[in-house]
Design an enzyme around this catalytic site. Structure first.
Site, short mmCIF file in Angstrom:
data_model
loop_
_atom_site.label_atom_id
_atom_site.label_comp_id
_atom_site.label_asym_id
_atom_site.label_seq_id
_atom_site.Cartn_x
_atom_site.Cartn_y
_atom_site.Cartn_z
N HIS A 94 11.45 -4.63 -19.02
CA HIS A 94 11.26 -3.33 -18.38
C HIS A 94 12.59 -2.88 -17.79
O HIS A 94 12.80 -2.89 -16.59
CB HIS A 94 10.20 -3.46 -17.30
N ASN A 134 9.38 -4.54 -9.16
CA ASN A 134 10.57 -4.71 -10.01
C ASN A 134 11.60 -5.64 -9.38
O ASN A 134 11.62 -5.77 -8.17
CB ASN A 134 11.21 -3.33 -10.22
N ASN A 160 13.37 -8.09 -3.33
CA ASN A 160 11.97 -8.13 -3.74
C ASN A 160 11.46 -9.53 -4.04
O ASN A 160 10.27 -9.80 -3.92
CB ASN A 160 11.75 -7.20 -4.94
N ALA A 217 0.84 -1.20 0.00
CA ALA A 217 0.00 0.00 0.00
C ALA A 217 0.87 1.26 0.00
O ALA A 217 0.52 2.27 0.58
CB ALA A 217 -0.94 -0.01 1.21
N1 LIG Z 1 6.59 -2.14 -13.23
C1 LIG Z 1 6.55 -0.84 -13.17
O1 LIG Z 1 6.28 -0.17 -14.15
C2 LIG Z 1 6.82 -0.14 -11.86
C3 LIG Z 1 6.60 1.23 -11.73
C4 LIG Z 1 6.79 1.83 -10.48
C5 LIG Z 1 7.22 1.06 -9.40
N2 LIG Z 1 7.46 -0.26 -9.59
C6 LIG Z 1 7.93 -1.11 -8.49
O2 LIG Z 1 6.85 -1.31 -7.60
C7 LIG Z 1 7.35 -1.58 -6.30
C8 LIG Z 1 6.67 -0.67 -5.28
O3 LIG Z 1 6.99 0.68 -5.56
P1 LIG Z 1 6.38 1.84 -4.64
O4 LIG Z 1 6.79 3.11 -5.23
O5 LIG Z 1 4.94 1.56 -4.38
O6 LIG Z 1 7.22 1.58 -3.30
P2 LIG Z 1 6.81 2.00 -1.80
O7 LIG Z 1 8.03 1.83 -0.99
O8 LIG Z 1 6.12 3.29 -1.79
O9 LIG Z 1 5.76 0.87 -1.39
C9 LIG Z 1 6.09 -0.47 -1.25
C10 LIG Z 1 5.25 -1.01 -0.12
O10 LIG Z 1 5.47 -2.43 -0.02
C11 LIG Z 1 5.32 -2.72 1.35
N3 LIG Z 1 5.82 -4.07 1.64
C12 LIG Z 1 7.11 -4.46 1.83
N4 LIG Z 1 7.15 -5.77 2.08
C13 LIG Z 1 5.88 -6.22 2.07
C14 LIG Z 1 5.27 -7.49 2.27
N5 LIG Z 1 6.01 -8.57 2.53
N6 LIG Z 1 3.93 -7.57 2.18
C15 LIG Z 1 3.17 -6.48 1.92
N7 LIG Z 1 3.69 -5.27 1.71
C16 LIG Z 1 5.02 -5.14 1.79
C17 LIG Z 1 6.06 -1.62 2.07
O11 LIG Z 1 5.71 -1.54 3.43
C18 LIG Z 1 5.62 -0.42 1.25
O12 LIG Z 1 4.49 0.22 1.82
C19 LIG Z 1 8.87 -1.37 -6.41
O13 LIG Z 1 9.51 -2.62 -6.59
C20 LIG Z 1 9.02 -0.52 -7.65
O14 LIG Z 1 10.28 -0.68 -8.26
C21 LIG Z 1 7.27 -0.86 -10.79
#
Ligand SMILES: NC(=O)c1ccc[n+]([C@@H]2O[C@H](COP(=O)([O-])OP(=O)(O)OC[C@H]3O[C@@H](n4cnc5c(N)ncnc54)[C@H](O)[C@@H]3O)[C@@H](O)[C@H]2O)c1
Length: 308
Positions: free
Chosen positions: A175, A120, A95, A10
């Protein structure tokens, strides 16, 4: 009966996805995160926003996977985002453990769900989710291509002063910085992009698209992009729930298409109720195929490092 979408993680992308989805009023939403109180707080805040826009959607926050039971779609966004200087691949080890757990737990409670992966390195995490959940490949799709193509569309629109609605861009491949913006078949209201821009401007747009994620990371310094990734996930979820048969670029499991096998990779996919209904094969020239193969090598190397 209302549809149900659970979003695991979230944080920036997860909460913003919930925001866009709630506005569409297509499903009740569940936000799950490990941080105590945070998903509950964000869910309640979003719930309290909805009377203003007249949307009847139930939004729940939880630290437990039980709340996700019976989801039609599970979106996995949990995990670390990049910091300046990092590549998406640098996130893999940390991750993978987070996505493994999210996949294991959600499939228990939602055995029929379609999975949209965002964490990612995207193509590798989609692969891991498919292996852990043991679902058929068509039920897992990774989001990357809608975002990368939207970035390219935005840059072309800025350059030409034309509505984004007129601009069609297609970015395929993994990506990462080796993604493949297909300039030959991208177009502005049907006119090939290569006829609209001088080669050096087009090359600059291709380069900016490839590095688009990094550009935002460098500006934000403490996180990565979230508005554009979240609306991209929303478009995929809507296409699935409404059984739209919508063709968009997305990471799908390839079984011989584009000469590639056994990896998740960005290709045009047709999305409907079953998830990935079809993988569309463009007729590519040798230069385009060679760029795709180069991008695929990087994805395959990272998949080989996964302990499944
Ligand atoms: N594919 C894409 O196009 C794309 C684009 C943007 C971000 N991303 C990826 O998405 C992921 C999240 O990015 P974000 O900006 O939301 O990061 P963020 O840090 O804002 O949010 C990630 C959330 O995951 C939670 N988390 C960690 N471990 C967990 C678990 N075991 N169970 C449940 N929740 C857990 C954290 O507490 C945090 O709130 C990253 O890996 C980022 O690289 C991918």
């Amino acid at each position: 009966m209302k549809n149900k979408i659970s979003i695991i993680g979230a944080g920036q992308t997860g909460a913003t996805t919930a925001h866009w989805l709630a506005e569409r009023e297509i499903a009740d939403l569940v936000l799950v995160d490990v941080v105590e109180g945070m998903p509950q707080g964000k869910a309640l805040d979003l719930q309290e926003a909805l009377p203003v826009i007249g949307k009847d959607v139930q939004v729940t926050g939880s630290n437990s996977y039980e709340a996700t039971a019976g989801s039609d779609i599970v979106v996995i966004t949990a995990g670390f985002a990049r910091k300046p200087g990092m590549s998406r691949d640098d996130l893999q080890a940390a991750n993978a453990e987070i996505v493994r757990k999210a996949a294991e737990e959600t499939i228990k409670y939602s055995p029929e769900a379609i999975f949209i992966i965002l964490t990612n390195p995207l193509d590798v995490m989609a692969h891991l989710a498919m292996k852990v959940t043991k679902v058929e490949p068509h039920r897992v799709v990774g989001q990357a291509g809608i975002l990368d193509s939207a970035r390219m569309r935005a840059f072309v629109a800025m350059e030409l002063g034309v509505s984004v609605e007129n601009i069609n861009c297609f970015v395929l491949g993994g990506h990462g910085d080796e993604m493949v913006p297909l300039t030959r078949i991208s177009n502005v209201a049907g006119v090939p992009l290569e006829d609209c821009l001088p080669p050096e401007r087009l090359a600059a747009i291709v380069e900016r698209t490839r590095k688009g994620g990094g550009e935002i990371v460098n500006l934000l310094k403490t996180g990565s992009a979230f508005y554009a990734p979240a609306i991209a996930v929303t478009q995929m979820a809507e296409a699935i729930l409404k059984d739209k048969h919508l063709i968009v670029p997305g990471a799908a499991y390839l079984q011989g298409q584009y000469g590639l096998k056994g990896i998740f990779f960005g290709v045009p996919v047709q999305l409907g109720q079953k998830g990935v209904e079809k993988i569309i094969e463009y007729k590519l020239n040798e230069a385009e195929m060679s760029a795709l193969r180069k991008s695929a090598e990087g994805v395959a190397e990272n998949i080989a490092k996964l302990k499944i």
